[in-house]
Design a protein around this motif. Structure first.
Motif, PDB file in Angstrom:
ATOM      1  N   PHE A 182      27.507  -0.403  26.591  1.00  0.00           N
ATOM      2  CA  PHE A 182      27.868  -0.747  25.479  1.00  0.00           C
ATOM      3  C   PHE A 182      27.402  -2.415  25.829  1.00  0.00           C
ATOM      4  O   PHE A 182      27.584  -3.130  26.886  1.00  0.00           O
ATOM      5  CB  PHE A 182      30.181  -0.776  24.926  1.00  0.00           C
ATOM      6  N   LYS A 183      28.006  -3.242  24.813  1.00  0.00           N
ATOM      7  CA  LYS A 183      27.448  -4.436  24.129  1.00  0.00           C
ATOM      8  C   LYS A 183      28.819  -5.362  23.807  1.00  0.00           C
ATOM      9  O   LYS A 183      29.266  -5.465  22.544  1.00  0.00           O
ATOM     10  CB  LYS A 183      26.032  -4.631  24.270  1.00  0.00           C
ATOM     11  N   ARG A 184      29.026  -6.554  25.003  1.00  0.00           N
ATOM     12  CA  ARG A 184      30.040  -7.318  23.919  1.00  0.00           C
ATOM     13  C   ARG A 184      29.589  -8.769  24.563  1.00  0.00           C
ATOM     14  O   ARG A 184      29.665  -8.731  25.438  1.00  0.00           O
ATOM     15  CB  ARG A 184      31.370  -6.863  24.868  1.00  0.00           C
ATOM     16  N   GLY A 185      29.170  -9.407  23.036  1.00  0.00           N
ATOM     17  CA  GLY A 185      28.951 -10.536  23.434  1.00  0.00           C
ATOM     18  C   GLY A 185      27.701 -11.337  24.197  1.00  0.00           C
ATOM     19  O   GLY A 185      26.771 -10.571  24.311  1.00  0.00           O
ATOM     20  N   ASN A 186      27.556 -11.728  25.222  1.00  0.00           N
ATOM     21  CA  ASN A 186      26.073 -11.492  26.407  1.00  0.00           C
ATOM     22  C   ASN A 186      26.510 -11.235  27.129  1.00  0.00           C
ATOM     23  O   ASN A 186      25.767 -10.592  28.358  1.00  0.00           O
ATOM     24  CB  ASN A 186      26.325 -13.407  26.893  1.00  0.00           C
ATOM     25  N   ARG A 187      26.864 -10.024  27.918  1.00  0.00           N
ATOM     26  CA  ARG A 187      26.851  -9.317  28.667  1.00  0.00           C
ATOM     27  C   ARG A 187      26.939  -7.335  28.257  1.00  0.00           C
ATOM     28  O   ARG A 187      27.082  -7.038  27.280  1.00  0.00           O
ATOM     29  CB  ARG A 187      28.829  -8.903  28.804  1.00  0.00           C
ATOM     30  N   LEU A 188      26.065  -6.782  28.771  1.00  0.00           N
ATOM     31  CA  LEU A 188      25.846  -5.359  28.891  1.00  0.00           C
ATOM     32  C   LEU A 188      26.314  -4.603  30.226  1.00  0.00           C
ATOM     33  O   LEU A 188      25.599  -5.227  30.971  1.00  0.00           O
ATOM     34  CB  LEU A 188      23.685  -5.103  28.889  1.00  0.00           C
ATOM     35  N   PHE A 189      26.726  -3.423  29.838  1.00  0.00           N
ATOM     36  CA  PHE A 189      27.460  -2.898  30.771  1.00  0.00           C
ATOM     37  C   PHE A 189      27.130  -1.926  30.850  1.00  0.00           C
ATOM     38  O   PHE A 189      26.478  -0.907  29.361  1.00  0.00           O
ATOM     39  CB  PHE A 189      28.969  -2.571  30.106  1.00  0.00           C
ATOM     40  N   VAL A 190      26.495  -1.565  32.067  1.00  0.00           N
ATOM     41  CA  VAL A 190      25.300  -0.435  32.360  1.00  0.00           C
ATOM     42  C   VAL A 190      26.421   0.679  33.922  1.00  0.00           C
ATOM     43  O   VAL A 190      26.836   0.411  34.871  1.00  0.00           O
ATOM     44  CB  VAL A 190      23.919  -1.093  33.019  1.00  0.00           C
ATOM     45  N   ALA A 191      26.341   2.248  33.228  1.00  0.00           N
ATOM     46  CA  ALA A 191      26.562   2.771  33.935  1.00  0.00           C
ATOM     47  C   ALA A 191      25.907   2.943  35.475  1.00  0.00           C
ATOM     48  O   ALA A 191      24.722   3.448  34.857  1.00  0.00           O
ATOM     49  CB  ALA A 191      26.958   4.045  33.594  1.00  0.00           C
ATOM     50  N   VAL A 192      26.251   2.983  36.710  1.00  0.00           N
ATOM     51  CA  VAL A 192      25.757   3.342  37.433  1.00  0.00           C
ATOM     52  C   VAL A 192      26.302   4.172  38.776  1.00  0.00           C
ATOM     53  O   VAL A 192      27.769   4.088  38.513  1.00  0.00           O
ATOM     54  CB  VAL A 192      25.068   1.902  38.640  1.00  0.00           C
ATOM     55  N   SER A 193      25.668   4.918  39.276  1.00  0.00           N
ATOM     56  CA  SER A 193      26.660   5.736  40.458  1.00  0.00           C
ATOM     57  C   SER A 193      26.589   5.278  41.643  1.00  0.00           C
ATOM     58  O   SER A 193      27.272   5.167  43.056  1.00  0.00           O
ATOM     59  CB  SER A 193      25.847   7.100  40.585  1.00  0.00           C
ATOM     60  N   ASP A 194      25.299   4.055  42.014  1.00  0.00           N
ATOM     61  CA  ASP A 194      25.472   3.032  42.866  1.00  0.00           C
ATOM     62  C   ASP A 194      25.292   1.947  43.162  1.00  0.00           C
ATOM     63  O   ASP A 194      24.669   1.250  42.194  1.00  0.00           O
ATOM     64  CB  ASP A 194      24.346   3.464  43.863  1.00  0.00           C
ATOM     65  N   PRO A 195      27.000   1.337  43.831  1.00  0.00           N
ATOM     66  CA  PRO A 195      26.662  -0.141  43.431  1.00  0.00           C
ATOM     67  C   PRO A 195      26.073  -0.992  43.738  1.00  0.00           C
ATOM     68  O   PRO A 195      26.413  -2.781  43.566  1.00  0.00           O
ATOM     69  CB  PRO A 195      28.754  -0.200  43.605  1.00  0.00           C
ATOM     70  N   THR A 196      25.923  -0.053  44.837  1.00  0.00           N
ATOM     71  CA  THR A 196      24.918  -1.425  45.917  1.00  0.00           C
ATOM     72  C   THR A 196      23.076  -1.397  44.675  1.00  0.00           C
ATOM     73  O   THR A 196      22.204  -2.671  45.009  1.00  0.00           O
ATOM     74  CB  THR A 196      24.048  -0.649  47.204  1.00  0.00           C
ATOM     75  N   ASN A 197      23.050  -0.928  43.754  1.00  0.00           N
ATOM     76  CA  ASN A 197      21.625  -0.770  42.769  1.00  0.00           C
ATOM     77  C   ASN A 197      21.810  -2.234  41.893  1.00  0.00           C
ATOM     78  O   ASN A 197      21.416  -1.768  40.974  1.00  0.00           O
ATOM     79  CB  ASN A 197      21.366   0.324  42.097  1.00  0.00           C
ATOM     80  N   LEU A 198      21.275  -2.888  42.704  1.00  0.00           N
ATOM     81  CA  LEU A 198      21.456  -4.213  41.940  1.00  0.00           C
ATOM     82  C   LEU A 198      19.611  -4.836  41.802  1.00  0.00           C
ATOM     83  O   LEU A 198      19.886  -5.641  40.936  1.00  0.00           O
ATOM     84  CB  LEU A 198      21.939  -5.416  43.093  1.00  0.00           C
ATOM     85  N   THR A 199      19.267  -3.958  42.047  1.00  0.00           N
ATOM     86  CA  THR A 199      17.518  -4.142  41.391  1.00  0.00           C
ATOM     87  C   THR A 199      18.001  -3.395  39.856  1.00  0.00           C
ATOM     88  O   THR A 199      16.728  -3.946  38.907  1.00  0.00           O
ATOM     89  CB  THR A 199      16.748  -3.441  42.282  1.00  0.00           C
ATOM     90  N   ALA A 200      18.419  -2.282  40.081  1.00  0.00           N
ATOM     91  CA  ALA A 200      18.505  -1.805  38.420  1.00  0.00           C
ATOM     92  C   ALA A 200      19.581  -2.509  37.125  1.00  0.00           C
ATOM     93  O   ALA A 200      18.711  -2.441  36.048  1.00  0.00           O
ATOM     94  CB  ALA A 200      19.000  -0.337  38.471  1.00  0.00           C
TER      95      ALA A 200
END
Length: 195
Positions: free
Chosen positions: A99-117
């Motif tokens: 979902f998107k709230r204002g200027n932020r897009l919330f992205v579901a990931v299973s690996d929190p270290t996946n900063l490249t994504a």
């Protein structure tokens, strides 16, 4: 403070799993090596090989990295938000825009270290991204479901609808009305300006 004797070659999550006695040090090293060899995340490898339960792993990773955990089954998938990100990026990074709230897009990931994504999606969409941690097994299922739903929306058009579609270019110079401020807000322009 007592140390557990865990080798420093283990990543934060692997080290945490060893300290919680969910994996032996040898198993953690082997899992890390195999995940690197297969070019997948440690989380994906652990769940795929049933070394750690997906729900338990999500909770531990959330606590270790301070990322909120979300249950994907409690949410309806919004195709408009998913369409913001190219399917190739979603599949390549195993990340699903929620979902998107204002200027932020919330992205579901299973690996929190996946900063490249998160960085690539941020650059592609032009808004800040925030990770939301989900279970690895559910994420794969929901990505497939979201992509199938997007594909069926394109097949809703019949051949007759496509034959009547008017595809023509405007002869007038309508594209020249773009303001300088809009050009400066383009993601590529912002990126080049930062450099």
């Amino acid at each position: 403070m007592a140390t557990t004797g865990i080798k420093s070659s283990l990543s934060g999550l692997a080290r945490k799993l060893v300290s919680l006695n969910l994996l032996t040090e040898t198993d953690a090293e082997e899992a890390s090596a195999q995940a690197n060899k297969q070019k997948i995340s440690l989380v994906a490898y652990l769940v795929e090989n049933k070394l750690v339960d997906a729900a338990e792993l999500a909770i531990i990773a959330g606590q270790e990295f301070g990322v909120p955990i979300f249950d994907l089954s409690a949410m309806d998938i919004d195709q408009d938000v998913i369409k913001l990100v190219d399917e190739k990026l979603i599949r390549a990074h195993h990340a699903l825009p929620l979902f998107k709230r204002g200027n932020r897009l919330f992205v579901a990931v299973s690996d929190p270290t996946n900063l490249t994504a998160l960085d690539e999606i941020k650059f592609h969409v032009g808004v800040n991204t925030e990770p939301v941690l989900v279970q690895e097994d559910k994420l794969g299922h929901f990505i497939d479901q979201a992509m199938e739903a997007g594909d069926t929306s394109l097949t809703d058009f019949g051949d007759a609808d496509l034959e009547d579609l008017d595809i023509s270019a405007e002869e007038e110079g309508g594209g020249e009305d773009v303001s300088e401020a809009e050009i400066d807000d383009a993601p590529v322009v912002r990126f080049v300006n930062k450099i």
